[in-house]
Design a protein around this motif. Structure first.
Motif, PDB file in Angstrom:
ATOM      1  N   LEU A  94      24.619   4.063  34.353  1.00  0.00           N
ATOM      2  CA  LEU A  94      23.920   3.284  35.366  1.00  0.00           C
ATOM      3  C   LEU A  94      22.616   2.728  34.799  1.00  0.00           C
ATOM      4  N   PRO A  95      22.149   1.605  35.341  1.00  0.00           N
ATOM      5  CA  PRO A  95      20.842   1.086  34.926  1.00  0.00           C
ATOM      6  C   PRO A  95      19.723   2.008  35.409  1.00  0.00           C
ATOM      7  N   PRO A  96      18.521   1.908  34.818  1.00  0.00           N
ATOM      8  CA  PRO A  96      17.404   2.748  35.259  1.00  0.00           C
ATOM      9  C   PRO A  96      17.124   2.558  36.754  1.00  0.00           C
ATOM     10  N   VAL A  97      16.803   3.662  37.401  1.00  0.00           N
ATOM     11  CA  VAL A  97      16.553   3.624  38.842  1.00  0.00           C
ATOM     12  C   VAL A  97      15.083   3.308  39.112  1.00  0.00           C
ATOM     13  N   PRO A  98      14.777   2.339  39.974  1.00  0.00           N
ATOM     14  CA  PRO A  98      13.374   2.070  40.309  1.00  0.00           C
ATOM     15  C   PRO A  98      12.751   3.284  40.996  1.00  0.00           C
ATOM     16  N   LYS A  99      11.503   3.574  40.667  1.00  0.00           N
ATOM     17  CA  LYS A  99      10.821   4.691  41.321  1.00  0.00           C
ATOM     18  C   LYS A  99      10.519   4.376  42.777  1.00  0.00           C
ATOM     19  N   SER A 100      10.290   3.109  43.071  1.00  0.00           N
ATOM     20  CA  SER A 100      10.009   2.717  44.451  1.00  0.00           C
ATOM     21  C   SER A 100      10.391   1.251  44.633  1.00  0.00           C
ATOM     22  N   LYS A 101      11.210   0.986  45.632  1.00  0.00           N
ATOM     23  CA  LYS A 101      11.627  -0.382  45.943  1.00  0.00           C
ATOM     24  C   LYS A 101      12.084  -0.424  47.394  1.00  0.00           C
ATOM     25  N   ALA A 102      11.398  -1.215  48.233  1.00  0.00           N
ATOM     26  CA  ALA A 102      11.703  -1.271  49.662  1.00  0.00           C
ATOM     27  C   ALA A 102      13.098  -1.852  49.893  1.00  0.00           C
ATOM     28  N   TYR A 103      13.759  -1.343  50.936  1.00  0.00           N
ATOM     29  CA  TYR A 103      15.116  -1.800  51.227  1.00  0.00           C
ATOM     30  C   TYR A 103      15.057  -3.229  51.762  1.00  0.00           C
ATOM     31  N   PRO A 104      15.843  -4.146  51.200  1.00  0.00           N
ATOM     32  CA  PRO A 104      15.827  -5.531  51.691  1.00  0.00           C
ATOM     33  C   PRO A 104      16.571  -5.651  53.019  1.00  0.00           C
ATOM     34  N   THR A 105      16.283  -6.715  53.740  1.00  0.00           N
ATOM     35  CA  THR A 105      17.026  -7.013  54.966  1.00  0.00           C
ATOM     36  C   THR A 105      18.324  -7.706  54.571  1.00  0.00           C
ATOM     37  N   LEU A 106      19.428  -7.067  54.877  1.00  0.00           N
ATOM     38  CA  LEU A 106      20.726  -7.587  54.457  1.00  0.00           C
ATOM     39  C   LEU A 106      21.253  -8.615  55.452  1.00  0.00           C
ATOM     40  N   ALA A 107      22.135  -9.482  54.964  1.00  0.00           N
ATOM     41  CA  ALA A 107      22.731 -10.515  55.807  1.00  0.00           C
ATOM     42  C   ALA A 107      23.670  -9.893  56.830  1.00  0.00           C
ATOM     43  N   GLY A 108      23.969 -10.676  57.869  1.00  0.00           N
ATOM     44  CA  GLY A 108      24.903 -10.213  58.897  1.00  0.00           C
ATOM     45  C   GLY A 108      24.210  -9.881  60.200  1.00  0.00           C
ATOM     46  N   THR A 109      24.995  -9.434  61.156  1.00  0.00           N
ATOM     47  CA  THR A 109      24.498  -9.061  62.486  1.00  0.00           C
ATOM     48  C   THR A 109      24.694  -7.564  62.685  1.00  0.00           C
ATOM     49  N   LYS A 110      23.651  -6.874  63.095  1.00  0.00           N
ATOM     50  CA  LYS A 110      23.739  -5.426  63.272  1.00  0.00           C
ATOM     51  C   LYS A 110      24.670  -5.074  64.429  1.00  0.00           C
ATOM     52  N   SER A 111      25.503  -4.076  64.215  1.00  0.00           N
ATOM     53  CA  SER A 111      26.373  -3.577  65.279  1.00  0.00           C
ATOM     54  C   SER A 111      25.550  -2.853  66.332  1.00  0.00           C
ATOM     55  N   VAL A 112      26.085  -2.796  67.530  1.00  0.00           N
ATOM     56  CA  VAL A 112      25.447  -2.036  68.598  1.00  0.00           C
ATOM     57  C   VAL A 112      25.526  -0.552  68.264  1.00  0.00           C
ATOM     58  N   VAL A 113      24.432   0.162  68.479  1.00  0.00           N
ATOM     59  CA  VAL A 113      24.421   1.613  68.286  1.00  0.00           C
ATOM     60  C   VAL A 113      24.779   2.263  69.616  1.00  0.00           C
ATOM     61  N   THR A 114      25.896   2.966  69.666  1.00  0.00           N
ATOM     62  CA  THR A 114      26.380   3.546  70.917  1.00  0.00           C
ATOM     63  C   THR A 114      25.949   4.997  71.115  1.00  0.00           C
ATOM     64  N   GLY A 115      25.283   5.570  70.141  1.00  0.00           N
ATOM     65  CA  GLY A 115      24.852   6.963  70.253  1.00  0.00           C
ATOM     66  C   GLY A 115      24.506   7.498  68.883  1.00  0.00           C
ATOM     67  N   LEU A 116      24.528   8.797  68.747  1.00  0.00           N
ATOM     68  CA  LEU A 116      24.245   9.444  67.472  1.00  0.00           C
ATOM     69  C   LEU A 116      25.421  10.323  67.070  1.00  0.00           C
ATOM     70  N   ILE A 117      25.664  10.385  65.791  1.00  0.00           N
ATOM     71  CA  ILE A 117      26.616  11.359  65.252  1.00  0.00           C
ATOM     72  C   ILE A 117      25.799  12.508  64.682  1.00  0.00           C
ATOM     73  N   SER A 118      26.000  13.688  65.199  1.00  0.00           N
ATOM     74  CA  SER A 118      25.349  14.895  64.689  1.00  0.00           C
ATOM     75  C   SER A 118      26.381  15.687  63.896  1.00  0.00           C
ATOM     76  N   ASP A 119      26.281  15.611  62.596  1.00  0.00           N
ATOM     77  CA  ASP A 119      27.228  16.299  61.716  1.00  0.00           C
ATOM     78  C   ASP A 119      26.696  17.706  61.459  1.00  0.00           C
ATOM     79  N   ARG A 120      27.226  18.673  62.171  1.00  0.00           N
ATOM     80  CA  ARG A 120      26.737  20.047  62.043  1.00  0.00           C
ATOM     81  C   ARG A 120      27.206  20.702  60.745  1.00  0.00           C
ATOM     82  N   ASN A 121      28.240  20.141  60.129  1.00  0.00           N
ATOM     83  CA  ASN A 121      28.674  20.673  58.835  1.00  0.00           C
ATOM     84  C   ASN A 121      27.633  20.418  57.754  1.00  0.00           C
TER      85      ASN A 121
END
Length: 272
Positions: A94-121
């Protein structure tokens, strides 16, 4: 001389005191019945809580939360998901990993969030996305939200424990979690994409809540004779154990209108 009769007749013997009638259930005051019933229900509820949830991870539920059922991952499936390559596999560089780089805003339309998934495992929680995303248990993941058929390249949002051996010591520094996230990204190239896939880093940042690290990356691969790309992310989360939890998302360009859902996950994944 004739004896005179007594002026007053002798007293009669005392009458026996009657025993009080026995009370039946119907004679118990209704308030007492309600009180005893409330005590019994409370004791039973406390007992069931200890039996059902003993050893469970706290969920810290929020209003409207929905929890997907979790089936334990079979040991054979977990072994096949190792982060280390087998003897027949070549290591992925893999290429070197940046120590810090803000997440970009990706293209597309965000899906509706219908709740939370709590993965107890795994001990993490993250958004449940509306249709066409569908959540279910799917080894080697605890829970996987998918679109379409299960086939490489995958359109998936999934949680599992870190897919490799536990670190010798519990991670404590950002650099430790960043290194584990790098290993998880390497694992995803081998398991979620066609052979020969490569990546370019798009983000490298700390978890918004709790300890951990998120890496974003664009994957380039060849599928059906055509070169394609996918947007992906992996988040490593400290969950109180030596081995951390992992949230993985991978969305090929065939579902590029869903790329913005990765931004939702990055912002809202957290430990339980």
């Amino acid at each position: 001389m004739q004896q005179q009769p007594p002026l007053y007749p002798p007293p009669s013997p005392p009458l026996p005191i009657p025993k009080p009638p026995r009370r039946g259930i119907g004679d118990i005051p209704i308030k007492v019945v309600y009180l005893l019933g409330a005590i019994l229900v409370t004791v039973l509820a406390v007992f069931l809580i200890f039996v059902v949830f003993s050893g469970d991870v706290p969920t810290n539920k929020e209003p409207g939360e929905q929890v997907a059922p979790v089936v334990p991952v079979p040991s054979s499936a977990a072994a096949s998901g190792s982060a280390a390559p087998t003897a027949t596999e070549s290591p992925i560089v893999l290429p070197p990993v940046p120590k810090s780089k803000a997440y970009p805003t990706l293209a597309g339309t965000k899906s509706v969030v219908t709740g939370l998934i709590s993965d107890r495992n795994t001990g993490i929680t993250y958004p449940r996305l509306a249709a066409p995303w569908k959540a279910k248990s799917f080894p080697p993941f605890s829970i996987a939200q998918r679109i379409g058929k299960v086939a490489v390249p995958h359109t998936v949002v999934a949680s599992a424990m870190f897919p490799g051996d536990s670190p010798t010591t519990k991670p404590s520094k950002d650099a430790d979690y960043r290194e584990l996230a790098t290993q998880a990204a390497r694992w995803s190239l081998r398991t979620q994409y066609p052979a020969g896939a490569t990546l370019a880093w798009t983000a490298s940042q700390k978890l918004p809540v709790g300890k951990g690290w998120t890496l974003g990356y664009q994957v380039t691969y060849t599928f059906d004779g055509k070169q394609q790309v996918a947007q992906a992310m992996v988040t490593i989360v400290e969950v109180g154990k030596t081995k951390p939890a992992m949230l993985l998302a991978s969305i090929p360009e065939t579902n590029k209108k869903r790329w913005a859902d990765i931004n939702t996950l990055v912002q809202r994944v957290r430990p339980l």
